[in-house]
Design a protein around this motif. Sequence first.
Motif, PDB file in Angstrom:
ATOM      1  N   GLU A 289     -50.202  10.963 -32.778  1.00  0.00           N
ATOM      2  CA  GLU A 289     -49.274  10.336 -31.833  1.00  0.00           C
ATOM      3  C   GLU A 289     -48.598   9.109 -32.441  1.00  0.00           C
ATOM      4  N   PHE A 290     -49.353   8.314 -33.216  1.00  0.00           N
ATOM      5  CA  PHE A 290     -48.713   7.147 -33.823  1.00  0.00           C
ATOM      6  C   PHE A 290     -47.755   7.576 -34.929  1.00  0.00           C
ATOM      7  N   ALA A 291     -48.117   8.625 -35.667  1.00  0.00           N
ATOM      8  CA  ALA A 291     -47.216   9.137 -36.708  1.00  0.00           C
ATOM      9  C   ALA A 291     -45.914   9.631 -36.087  1.00  0.00           C
ATOM     10  N   ASP A 292     -46.007  10.319 -34.951  1.00  0.00           N
ATOM     11  CA  ASP A 292     -44.796  10.801 -34.268  1.00  0.00           C
ATOM     12  C   ASP A 292     -43.941   9.630 -33.792  1.00  0.00           C
ATOM     13  N   ARG A 293     -44.584   8.577 -33.324  1.00  0.00           N
ATOM     14  CA  ARG A 293     -43.851   7.390 -32.867  1.00  0.00           C
ATOM     15  C   ARG A 293     -43.088   6.759 -34.033  1.00  0.00           C
ATOM     16  N   LEU A 294     -43.757   6.627 -35.175  1.00  0.00           N
ATOM     17  CA  LEU A 294     -43.090   6.051 -36.340  1.00  0.00           C
ATOM     18  C   LEU A 294     -41.917   6.916 -36.795  1.00  0.00           C
ATOM     19  N   ALA A 295     -42.122   8.239 -36.789  1.00  0.00           N
ATOM     20  CA  ALA A 295     -41.056   9.141 -37.217  1.00  0.00           C
ATOM     21  C   ALA A 295     -39.818   8.979 -36.339  1.00  0.00           C
ATOM     22  N   LEU A 296     -40.010   8.873 -35.040  1.00  0.00           N
ATOM     23  CA  LEU A 296     -38.881   8.683 -34.126  1.00  0.00           C
ATOM     24  C   LEU A 296     -38.183   7.355 -34.382  1.00  0.00           C
ATOM     25  N   ARG A 297     -38.969   6.318 -34.668  1.00  0.00           N
ATOM     26  CA  ARG A 297     -38.384   5.001 -34.924  1.00  0.00           C
ATOM     27  C   ARG A 297     -37.505   5.035 -36.172  1.00  0.00           C
ATOM     28  N   PHE A 298     -37.982   5.665 -37.223  1.00  0.00           N
ATOM     29  CA  PHE A 298     -37.198   5.707 -38.457  1.00  0.00           C
ATOM     30  C   PHE A 298     -35.961   6.581 -38.307  1.00  0.00           C
ATOM     31  N   GLN A 299     -36.070   7.655 -37.541  1.00  0.00           N
ATOM     32  CA  GLN A 299     -34.913   8.511 -37.317  1.00  0.00           C
ATOM     33  C   GLN A 299     -33.836   7.801 -36.528  1.00  0.00           C
ATOM     34  N   SER A 300     -34.250   6.896 -35.651  1.00  0.00           N
ATOM     35  CA  SER A 300     -33.272   6.194 -34.807  1.00  0.00           C
ATOM     36  C   SER A 300     -32.733   4.914 -35.455  1.00  0.00           C
ATOM     37  N   THR A 301     -33.295   4.542 -36.607  1.00  0.00           N
ATOM     38  CA  THR A 301     -32.853   3.326 -37.287  1.00  0.00           C
ATOM     39  C   THR A 301     -31.768   3.666 -38.295  1.00  0.00           C
ATOM     40  N   GLU A 302     -30.531   3.505 -37.871  1.00  0.00           N
ATOM     41  CA  GLU A 302     -29.398   3.767 -38.734  1.00  0.00           C
ATOM     42  C   GLU A 302     -28.470   2.552 -38.728  1.00  0.00           C
ATOM     43  N   PHE A 303     -27.820   2.308 -39.847  1.00  0.00           N
ATOM     44  CA  PHE A 303     -26.926   1.157 -39.965  1.00  0.00           C
ATOM     45  C   PHE A 303     -25.523   1.621 -40.324  1.00  0.00           C
ATOM     46  N   GLU A 304     -24.559   1.011 -39.673  1.00  0.00           N
ATOM     47  CA  GLU A 304     -23.160   1.289 -39.979  1.00  0.00           C
ATOM     48  C   GLU A 304     -22.601   0.099 -40.754  1.00  0.00           C
ATOM     49  N   PHE A 305     -22.077   0.370 -41.957  1.00  0.00           N
ATOM     50  CA  PHE A 305     -21.529  -0.701 -42.784  1.00  0.00           C
ATOM     51  C   PHE A 305     -20.051  -0.478 -42.967  1.00  0.00           C
ATOM     52  N   GLU A 306     -19.315  -1.580 -42.985  1.00  0.00           N
ATOM     53  CA  GLU A 306     -17.869  -1.477 -43.194  1.00  0.00           C
ATOM     54  C   GLU A 306     -17.579  -1.139 -44.645  1.00  0.00           C
TER      55      GLU A 306
END
Length: 306
Positions: A289-306
């Motif tokens: 369950e904690f591994a799944d939580r981390l995976a979701l966090r990393f998938q949702s962490t995206e950065f937009e750069f100019e």
Amino acid sequence: MFLSNITLFLQIVEKGSLVAAARDAGLSPSTVSERLAALEAHFGVVLLNRTTRAISVTDEGRALMEGAKVILSEVEDLEARIRLGAQSLSGAIRISAPCDLGRAIVAPEIDQFLLEHPAISIELLLSDGYVDVVGQGIDIALRFGAITDSSLRVRTLSKKQRITCASPDYLKKHGTPSKPEELKNHNCLVMRFGENLDNIWRFGIEAKAPEETSLQTINVRGDRVTNDGELARQWCLKGFGIILKSELDVGPDIQTGRLIRLLTEYTPSSIPLQMLFPPSRAQPRRVREFADRLALRFQSTEFEFE
């Protein structure tokens, strides 16, 4: 008594000696020695090679160690379901993560997970170097790049861009490189991963067609080397030099202007972020369950750069 002897065996391996394990368990060294002998007699094999100076785990002992962690974790889960209900999680999770990634992303997820599951305990070990996942009893390890230990179970999370960047103060004093080869004239902050020095930076040139893409390799140098990624980032923020880091580490700094992205036309190769697990056949539910939580966090962490 059988399960308690296995637990004691794991303590001996973790502590590195029978005396230290006896002290930790509140037993006499002779009792620990007798219980280890009983366990070896039960299996009919030698689990530990013992000398007056040190102990080492035999192949049979390592097999027991890996299997025992799974069995004991399942016993803890079963006890929690019986005592606290089917939805409750309990027990310990041991996590290894790179320094800055651990502080910035993993630690906040731990805080929330422990609020939701107060019977869980988590040990977070921060290191940018090699970690013996099996030998150190790690349940989840996060690492960038290729994995050399083929015995580990690997879950690839995503590929993250590496970014060359520096602080506005550094660029004001030393100028802004426009091509990768100009990095040779700049102070570059270099990471060390175990015995390996990360001083070879690779850049791909953006092209209209994939076949036109070429690779440039630059041997960089500077007056600061560290094995701590967070320290390298802090040096960069203070204007001491240029770094090459994952977008996960420097993305927020670039978005706020604390760091400036460099060489945007020369994209360093992306590297995969991977989650590693020991080579056991099953994982405790708390780890899954904690591994799944981390995976979701990393998938949702995206950065937009100019």
